[in-house]
Design a protein around this motif. Structure first.
Motif, PDB file in Angstrom:
ATOM      1  N   ARG A  46       0.819  -1.215   0.000  1.00 54.30           N
ATOM      2  CA  ARG A  46       0.000   0.000   0.000  1.00 54.30           C
ATOM      3  C   ARG A  46       0.854   1.268   0.000  1.00 54.30           C
ATOM      4  O   ARG A  46       0.313   2.368   0.084  1.00 54.30           O
ATOM      5  CB  ARG A  46      -0.911  -0.002   1.236  1.00 54.30           C
ATOM      6  N   ILE A  47       2.147   1.128  -0.108  1.00 55.38           N
ATOM      7  CA  ILE A  47       3.036   2.273  -0.014  1.00 55.38           C
ATOM      8  C   ILE A  47       3.457   2.726  -1.410  1.00 55.38           C
ATOM      9  O   ILE A  47       3.882   1.901  -2.227  1.00 55.38           O
ATOM     10  CB  ILE A  47       4.305   1.914   0.796  1.00 55.38           C
ATOM     11  N   PRO A  48       3.365   4.013  -1.716  1.00 51.23           N
ATOM     12  CA  PRO A  48       3.921   4.520  -2.979  1.00 51.23           C
ATOM     13  C   PRO A  48       5.416   4.175  -3.057  1.00 51.23           C
ATOM     14  O   PRO A  48       6.143   4.319  -2.065  1.00 51.23           O
ATOM     15  CB  PRO A  48       3.702   6.029  -2.892  1.00 51.23           C
ATOM     16  N   TYR A  49       5.863   3.710  -4.208  1.00 49.53           N
ATOM     17  CA  TYR A  49       7.214   3.145  -4.283  1.00 49.53           C
ATOM     18  C   TYR A  49       7.979   3.655  -5.503  1.00 49.53           C
ATOM     19  O   TYR A  49       7.408   4.186  -6.466  1.00 49.53           O
ATOM     20  CB  TYR A  49       7.138   1.618  -4.341  1.00 49.53           C
ATOM     21  N   SER A  50       9.281   3.461  -5.431  1.00 50.22           N
ATOM     22  CA  SER A  50      10.181   3.661  -6.567  1.00 50.22           C
ATOM     23  C   SER A  50      11.178   2.519  -6.555  1.00 50.22           C
ATOM     24  O   SER A  50      11.762   2.209  -5.511  1.00 50.22           O
ATOM     25  CB  SER A  50      10.939   4.989  -6.460  1.00 50.22           C
ATOM     26  N   ILE A  51      11.380   1.872  -7.699  1.00 57.85           N
ATOM     27  CA  ILE A  51      12.376   0.812  -7.819  1.00 57.85           C
ATOM     28  C   ILE A  51      13.479   1.287  -8.756  1.00 57.85           C
ATOM     29  O   ILE A  51      13.207   1.677  -9.900  1.00 57.85           O
ATOM     30  CB  ILE A  51      11.747  -0.494  -8.343  1.00 57.85           C
ATOM     31  N   ILE A  52      14.706   1.285  -8.262  1.00 54.14           N
ATOM     32  CA  ILE A  52      15.871   1.642  -9.065  1.00 54.14           C
ATOM     33  C   ILE A  52      16.609   0.356  -9.416  1.00 54.14           C
ATOM     34  O   ILE A  52      17.069  -0.364  -8.526  1.00 54.14           O
ATOM     35  CB  ILE A  52      16.825   2.598  -8.314  1.00 54.14           C
ATOM     36  N   ARG A  53      16.701   0.064 -10.693  1.00 56.59           N
ATOM     37  CA  ARG A  53      17.463  -1.108 -11.135  1.00 56.59           C
ATOM     38  C   ARG A  53      18.818  -0.652 -11.670  1.00 56.59           C
ATOM     39  O   ARG A  53      18.878   0.204 -12.552  1.00 56.59           O
ATOM     40  CB  ARG A  53      16.710  -1.861 -12.227  1.00 56.59           C
ATOM     41  N   THR A  54      19.867  -1.239 -11.129  1.00 55.56           N
ATOM     42  CA  THR A  54      21.210  -0.869 -11.535  1.00 55.56           C
ATOM     43  C   THR A  54      21.895  -1.994 -12.302  1.00 55.56           C
ATOM     44  O   THR A  54      21.594  -3.173 -12.087  1.00 55.56           O
ATOM     45  CB  THR A  54      22.073  -0.503 -10.306  1.00 55.56           C
ATOM     46  N   THR A  55      22.799  -1.629 -13.176  1.00 53.98           N
ATOM     47  CA  THR A  55      23.687  -2.611 -13.781  1.00 53.98           C
ATOM     48  C   THR A  55      24.776  -2.968 -12.766  1.00 53.98           C
ATOM     49  O   THR A  55      24.759  -2.516 -11.626  1.00 53.98           O
ATOM     50  CB  THR A  55      24.310  -2.057 -15.070  1.00 53.98           C
ATOM     51  N   GLN A  56      25.741  -3.762 -13.176  1.00 52.64           N
ATOM     52  CA  GLN A  56      26.783  -4.218 -12.267  1.00 52.64           C
ATOM     53  C   GLN A  56      27.643  -3.029 -11.807  1.00 52.64           C
ATOM     54  O   GLN A  56      28.024  -2.177 -12.613  1.00 52.64           O
ATOM     55  CB  GLN A  56      27.681  -5.255 -12.953  1.00 52.64           C
ATOM     56  N   LEU A  57      27.928  -2.985 -10.521  1.00 53.75           N
ATOM     57  CA  LEU A  57      28.752  -1.914  -9.974  1.00 53.75           C
ATOM     58  C   LEU A  57      30.230  -2.175 -10.271  1.00 53.75           C
ATOM     59  O   LEU A  57      30.688  -3.319 -10.229  1.00 53.75           O
ATOM     60  CB  LEU A  57      28.558  -1.811  -8.463  1.00 53.75           C
ATOM     61  N   PHE A  58      30.964  -1.095 -10.535  1.00 49.45           N
ATOM     62  CA  PHE A  58      32.413  -1.230 -10.661  1.00 49.45           C
ATOM     63  C   PHE A  58      32.974  -1.958  -9.449  1.00 49.45           C
ATOM     64  O   PHE A  58      33.864  -2.803  -9.562  1.00 49.45           O
ATOM     65  CB  PHE A  58      33.081   0.149 -10.751  1.00 49.45           C
TER      66      PHE A  58
END
Length: 270
Positions: free
Chosen positions: A135-147
């Motif tokens: 029930r919570i407004p959300y944001s999903i950040i998808r990242t590529t592989q980190l250095f």
């Protein structure tokens, strides 16, 4: 505004805390070392008191999610990882609802929607589903592989002291730039969806790992093998690449390598 960052106290959590503060927010870093256990829920209610935004950085694959063996590299118990990640996320979401949290920001991995049937990605996709259904407004950040994650990638792919890596395409990105996007997202309106971030350079995964290991004087042999899994998942050549509308971070991998050689730069490749 109070922001609570959930993680294990690693480099990306530290970077995210600093950048959330740069936006003028009050921020707490919550981890096992702070007396909060997200798997059991212990201490969560107190940690989220008066919190407006939760930044959940638990989730991207790490060596902690399996057992390193000499013969087979990283062996992942998919069911155990699924249960652990879903239970932790459910506890976090429940505590966030009870605390009146207005925005839930979670870090995920580019390609999880394509790799949702295998390895660690199956659990990570299930975590995303729980967040979407809350029930919570959300944001999903998808990242590529980190250095900074290349050391873990190499360890996970090591069998009998030989590193086996699939020649898939990637666009690795720096931890600091992912943290900057996460902090910016946490400081504004929920996306109610997904945003991807990637570095500016498209490389092969085996080239990326080989360059990093050469830089630190690593002497293990590396072989390219299309069948080599990535944290338990079998990859097609473009599974780890972002979409066309991904945020492109400015730092090139070669420049990052040059910077880490300068005096005082932190060595992230352990």
């Amino acid at each position: 505004m109070k922001v609570v960052v959930i993680g294990d106290g690693g480099s990306i959590e530290v970077e995210a805390v600093a950048r959330v503060k740069d936006h003028g927010n009050d921020v707490d870093l919550v981890s096992d070392s702070s007396g909060v256990n997200i798997l059991t829920g212990e201490g969560l209610s107190e940690a989220l008191e008066n919190c407006s935004v939760v930044v959940d950085l638990s989730g991207p694959p790490s060596l902690d999610d399996g057992v390193l063996t000499e013969d087979c590299g990283l062996v992942i118990d998919e069911e155990a990882v699924m249960q652990t990640l879903c239970r932790s996320t459910t506890n976090l979401l429940s505590a966030a609802v009870a605390a009146g949290v207005k925005h839930y920001v979670a870090l995920s991995v580019v390609g999880v929607d394509r790799l949702r049937e295998g390895g660690y990605f199956r659990a990570l996709y299930a975590k995303e589903a729980l967040i979407r259904q809350s029930r919570i407004p959300y944001s999903i950040i998808r990242t590529t592989q980190l250095f900074e994650s290349v050391g873990d990638i190499a360890e996970a792919a090591t069998e009998d002291w030989i590193i086996w890596v699939a020649p898939v395409r990637i666009r690795p990105v720096s931890c600091a730039e992912v943290a900057t996007l996460v902090a910016h997202t946490a400081s504004f309106r929920p996306l109610l969806g997904v945003r991807e971030i990637a570095g500016p350079d498209e490389l092969r995964l085996d080239t990326f790992v080989r360059a990093a290991l050469t830089d630190i004087g690593e002497h293990r042999r590396l072989f390219t093998d299309d069948r080599s899994p990535f944290f338990g998942a079998r990859l097609r050549h473009h599974d780890l690449l972002p979409g066309a509308d991904a945020c492109t971070a400015p730092t090139h991998y070669g420049d990052w390598l040059d910077n880490r050689r300068t005096p005082g730069f932190r060595d992230h490749l352990n």
